[in-house]
Design an enzyme around this catalytic site. Structure first.
Site, PDB file in Angstrom:
ATOM      1  N   ASP A   5       5.088  -9.822 -11.869  1.00  0.00           N
ATOM      2  CA  ASP A   5       5.398  -9.877 -10.440  1.00  0.00           C
ATOM      3  C   ASP A   5       6.789 -10.499 -10.342  1.00  0.00           C
ATOM      4  O   ASP A   5       6.962 -11.699 -10.551  1.00  0.00           O
ATOM      5  CB  ASP A   5       4.367 -10.739  -9.713  1.00  0.00           C
ATOM      6  CG  ASP A   5       4.731 -10.982  -8.261  1.00  0.00           C
ATOM      7  OD1 ASP A   5       5.224 -10.049  -7.620  1.00  0.00           O
ATOM      8  OD2 ASP A   5       4.530 -12.115  -7.768  1.00  0.00           O
ATOM      9  N   HIS A  65      -7.960   1.172  10.269  1.00  0.00           N
ATOM     10  CA  HIS A  65      -6.724   1.616   9.625  1.00  0.00           C
ATOM     11  C   HIS A  65      -6.282   2.908  10.314  1.00  0.00           C
ATOM     12  O   HIS A  65      -7.016   3.902  10.289  1.00  0.00           O
ATOM     13  CB  HIS A  65      -6.954   1.879   8.135  1.00  0.00           C
ATOM     14  CG  HIS A  65      -7.084   0.624   7.327  1.00  0.00           C
ATOM     15  ND1 HIS A  65      -8.284  -0.035   7.186  1.00  0.00           N
ATOM     16  CD2 HIS A  65      -6.162  -0.088   6.628  1.00  0.00           C
ATOM     17  CE1 HIS A  65      -8.101  -1.110   6.428  1.00  0.00           C
ATOM     18  NE2 HIS A  65      -6.820  -1.168   6.074  1.00  0.00           N
TER      19      HIS A  65
END
Length: 984
Positions: A8, A559
């Site tokens: 990351d 959504h």
């Protein structure tokens, strides 16, 4: 049976994880500083670069003026030494009661001057000789300068010279409603008095002419030499050696971005994409003639409006293209400047491209004019072209452009043309066991942003440390934080959004308490959407009551783009709706579910207008199926940003991996269906969704450990996990009505999601591993920053701080303050502290070392002695009674124990305060919640935002040792090293 590394990558952090055969073997965090000014985003090297540039500029001006003084002294039989200043004192020639040089410049046009006054006029004009080449000024400054030059040029029409204009308009004139005089010269950040250099040169020529007429005797050679020296300009450097190589032909240089062929290529790319989009969305097929009609319009005028585009394609004026914004579909401002400067010409396409290349690379106007003279151009064209400012290059060469553009003129997309020509990006065949430095690869020219380069450098450091420890791997998964590759203002905007988001969540928490709702992520989000939607359901338009919020079954978060089809779990893809509306919508977009009901759709359109633009576009999208066909979901799963692809390719092209299994296809791109690749760039959207689903709490951005959690998630975000997750979400959406009818609980869903956890007990195993992490930070040994503060002060200003004149002298002797050119300045950064210990008492002492000491190559040898405010004690000489222990730099790892602590603790050294002879230190992970009882004694003023201890006195520390931390967070005691002298 794969060995996987995951990263990351942020602009100041690297989270990493290593898994083998699905077992989490290791994880960690590396934190480093951004190489930029935190307030402005400017490079840390900028102050030094500007100071160096100013020193050079002043040195050149001084040399130029000294040359003139020699010429004047010889011609006018004056004493050269009288025009030299020593020890910052005024030169002899300028002492006494003198007439202002502005008045002298006016008098020079009307009367004979003395030799001394004529000398002052020449030197005054030469010292402030106006603006000539402002190509390299930033746009804001350039605009202000040009505006002022034009305004002053208009005013100068009424005067014989610049000197007369300045004298009559501004000299000894009071400001309006003030007793202060108007400034004749520009002050800081003021451009009102900007004058073109050519006018000042004309003034000096006129003064020479007038003085000769008045009877002043001087040679023609003297006049020519003075004009030559006074207005001499150093030739600017050629930057052709900095141009990168073509992606396809590595022996060819990249094509200038502002060349006609490059403009044609960019225009073709945009036009072909537009026509293909119309084909996919409207089913309209356009011909090669349509393409050429649009292209010809661009090449003729440098612009193509949306209105013209619609007319040429036979579309109605009210038709709206995807992404249509503003007036222009294509606008090439630099191309318009180019064709305007050229005017009528008979030049070939190749000549035009070469001319654009010369303008891009040759920054010196005289050299550029010479280069342009070899083309079939008249003087007006040469003069106009030499004023243009071109910069930047494409990634491909003229050679590549000449191959792909003919196929693109036939209507083929760029990638299709490349495939047909078998053009492939040059790849490195010599793979290494360890990733080479970025500046040793053919990607080195792709990035110049120092913040991104630092992140790539630290990524490589951690990656190579892992490869050294664990050996080769099969795969590497990376995620780049969205701020990587953004400039400072863009990152500031992201940070502002994050802070606003954090505040909105906290406000929603308080609201939950008031309404008696459970404080969980779901209810917090419901309340945020409730307020954003002005308390109306996004699909039905019904008013949402407080009682509806309190009833768990009444409302759902939907959504907009179904999650299973988009993998878009962002806030901008969520709305609050009544459960009944969600049951009707199922696994569809709003338009697919409600578009056939015109009355309802009109209501949805009205409701959407009150929502953020990004959310509005999703709700009103009528063509989502086309996006699905274009791998819209894949783009949300995989990071397709340029900077992510760059890091991916850098790793893939230069690192040797363990072979993938025989049935894996490594030739496909990671966004292509069925692809199996060594390196994948994962999207933050996917990480966020899995983080939530697997039960990890929301990110605490003050705590460094969240980077490692993200890396672990990235390591396990493989195709099978993603598919299982997608199927799970699809079932949620498709069977919504049935599930609610059966009152299936949230607990059932939690149990169901365990089927796609990487392994049993995954969450707890990860948290246990996270608790083992020691956050790594690189020690910052390199001296950086200014040698001293910019402001020069009088000695008296320091009397109060150091107890009078004697105290100031003592402070200068000890190096607490510095004397530069006869004036006093405060120190620059303390970049190092040397720790000593008394051989008998075992007390610790600190010798501060500043960047000025490093520059002077003088190693201080006196330790700070604590003193009261307003006085200064003698510092302590580190003689044979003391032994050197170690040197501390910013982010050195130390083990310390104060008299109140039960045991020593590892901390990072942040700074040393000489006034209190104390340290400032911080906890490695900055995690407030996990402070032990012993750590709370040390970090007594810690809070959620920072775990820092200030004023840790060093003399009586029970334990004070230096340690080394590796890139992977492995801690070892530092070996003793002799004190490092600057001279070595």
């Amino acid at each position: 049976m794969a060995r996987i590394l995951a990263f990351d990558i942020g602009i100041s952090s690297i989270g990493w994880a290593f898994s083998e055969n699905d077992e989490l073997k290791d994880c960690g965090v590396r934190i480093f500083t951004k190489v930029e000014n935190p307030k402005t985003g400017e490079s840390l090297a900028l102050p030094r670069r500007l100071a160096r540039s100013a020193r050079k500029r002043l040195a050149r001006r001084k040399a130029r003026l000294n040359h003139l003084k020699h010429l004047i002294a010889n011609e006018f039989k004056l004493n050269y030494e009288d025009y030299q200043s020593f020890d910052e004192s005024l030169a002899k020639a300028y002492k006494g009661s003198l007439i202002s040089p502005y008045e002298l410049r006016f008098r020079a046009l009307n009367e004979l001057l003395s030799k001394q006054d004529f000398a002052r006029v020449i030197l005054h004009i030469a010292k402030r000789r106006g603006y000539d080449d402002i190509k390299n000024s930033d746009d804001k400054e350039k605009g202000a300068i040009l505006k002022a030059i034009k305004q002053n040029e208009e005013k100068l029409a009424n005067y014989q010279s610049v000197g007369e204009y300045l004298y009559k308009e501004y000299f000894q004139k009071f400001k309006e409603n003030s007793k202060e005089f108007t400034n004749v010269r520009n002050k800081k950040e003021s451009y009102e008095r900007c004058i073109a250099q050519s006018f000042l040169k004309d003034e000096l020529k006129l003064i020479f002419k007038k003085q000769r007429e008045f009877g002043f005797s001087f040679s023609k050679k003297f006049e020519e030499e003075v004009l030559s020296v006074a207005f001499y300009k150093r030739a600017l450097k050629d930057f052709s050696h900095l141009v990168g190589n073509c992606s396809f032909f590595t022996d060819e240089k990249r094509a200038p971005k502002n060349s006609p062929l490059a403009f044609m290529f960019v225009a073709l790319t945009r036009i072909i994409n537009l026509l293909n989009n119309l084909k996919n969305t409207e089913g309209i097929l356009y011909t090669k003639d349509d393409l050429n009609a649009l292209l010809n319009e661009v090449l003729k005028n440098g612009t193509l409006t949306y209105k013209q585009t619609k007319k040429l394609l036979g579309l109605s004026d009210d038709y709206e293209f995807k992404g249509e914004k503003g007036t222009y579909f294509i606008e090439f401002k630099k191309y318009k400047e180019f064709i305007k400067a050229l005017g009528e010409h008979n030049l070939s396409q190749d000549d035009l491209n070469e001319i654009a290349k010369d303008i891009t690379l040759i920054k010196d106007e005289i050299k550029l004019k010479k280069a342009l003279a070899k083309y079939d151009l008249n003087q007006n064209q040469i003069d106009s072209l030499s004023k243009l400012e071109f910069k930047d290059h494409l990634n491909i060469s003229f050679k590549a452009l000449k191959l792909v553009t003919p196929l693109m003129l036939e209507g083929k997309k760029y990638d299709e043309a490349c495939n047909e020509l078998n053009l492939k990006v040059a790849i490195n065949e010599d793979k290494k066991d360890f990733l080479p430095a970025f500046n040793e690869t053919y990607y080195k020219d792709e990035v110049t942003n120092p913040v991104v380069l630092r992140a790539i450098k630290e990524y490589r450091k951690v990656l190579n440390a892992l490869l050294k420890k664990y050996g080769k791997v099969h795969k590497i998964n990376i995620e780049l934080a969205r701020e990587v590759g953004k400039n400072h203002s863009q990152r500031a905007k992201i940070e502002k959004e994050q802070n606003e988001n954090y505040k909105a969540k906290k406000d929603a928490e308080l609201e939950c308490e008031k309404l008696g709702l459970k404080i969980n992520s779901k209810n917090i989000l419901k309340l945020r959407l409730f307020k954003e939607q002005k308390e109306f359901c996004a699909y039905s338009g019904e008013k949402i009551k407080i009682s509806d919020l309190q009833d768990e079954k009444m409302l759902e978060i939907d959504h907009i783009y179904p999650y299973s089809r988009s993998f878009d779990d962002s806030y901008m893809n969520k709305v609050l709706v009544f459960t009944k509306q969600n049951q009707e919508k199922l696994n569809q977009t709003p338009f697919e579910a409600f578009g056939n009901d015109s009355a309802k759709w009109q209501k949805i359109e009205v409701l959407a207008k009150n929502l953020p633009t990004k959310k509005q576009k999703r709700i009103l999208d009528k063509n989502y199926k086309d996006k699905e066909q274009k791998n819209f979901k894949d783009r949300n799963l995989n990071d397709t940003r340029y900077i992510a692809r760059l890091v991916l390719n850098y790793t893939k092209d230069y690192l040797d991996f363990l072979p993938l299994s025989d049935d894996e296809n490594t030739k496909l791109n990671d966004t292509q269906k069925g692809s199996k690749v060594h390196v994948e760039a994962k999207s933050g959207m996917l990480t966020s969704a899995l983080r939530h689903t697997w039960g990890f709490s929301a990110k605490d951005r003050n705590n460094h450990l969240h980077h490692a959690i993200d890396a672990v998630i990235i390591a396990y975000a493989n195709n099978s996990i993603v598919k299982a997750f997608s199927d799970f979400k699809k079932e949620q959406e498709s069977n919504s009505a049935e599930l609610y009818a059966k009152k299936i609980s949230e607990l059932d869903y939690k149990n169901k999601r365990k089927f796609f956890e990487p392994f049993s007990g995954f969450r707890q195993k990860v948290l246990d591993k996270i608790d083992e992490i020691f956050v790594s930070k690189p020690e910052r040994k390199k001296p950086s920053g200014a040698l001293h503060e910019e402001t020069f002060r009088k000695e008296e200003e320091f009397y109060q701080s150091y107890g009078g004149k004697e105290g100031v002298l003592k402070a200068l002797e000890l190096g607490k303050i510095r004397k530069v050119n006869g004036k006093i300045v405060k120190n620059g950064d303390m970049f190092r502290v040397d720790i000593f210990k008394h051989k008998k008492t075992n007390k610790f002492y600190a010798v501060p070392i500043y960047t000025m000491d490093f520059a002077l190559k003088v190693l201080p040898n006196k330790a700070v002695a604590r003193s009261k405010k307003g006085e200064i004690k003698d510092w302590i000489l580190m003689d044979e009674n003391y032994e050197f222990c170690f040197s501390l730099y910013k982010d050195s790892l130390i083990l310390i124990q104060t008299k109140d602590m039960q045991e020593p603790e590892f901390v990072y050294y942040n700074a040393f305060t000489s006034s209190t002879v104390s340290l400032i230190v911080s906890k490695h992970d900055n995690k407030f919640e996990t402070l032990s009882k012993n750590q709370k004694i040390l970090f007594k003023n810690a809070n959620e935002k920072e775990v820092i201890a200030k004023s840790i006195g060093i003399q009586n520390l029970k334990v004070f040792e230096k340690y080394i931390v590796s890139a992977l967070g492995e801690v070892t005691k530092a070996e003793f090293r002799q004190r490092e002298d600057f001279k070595k």
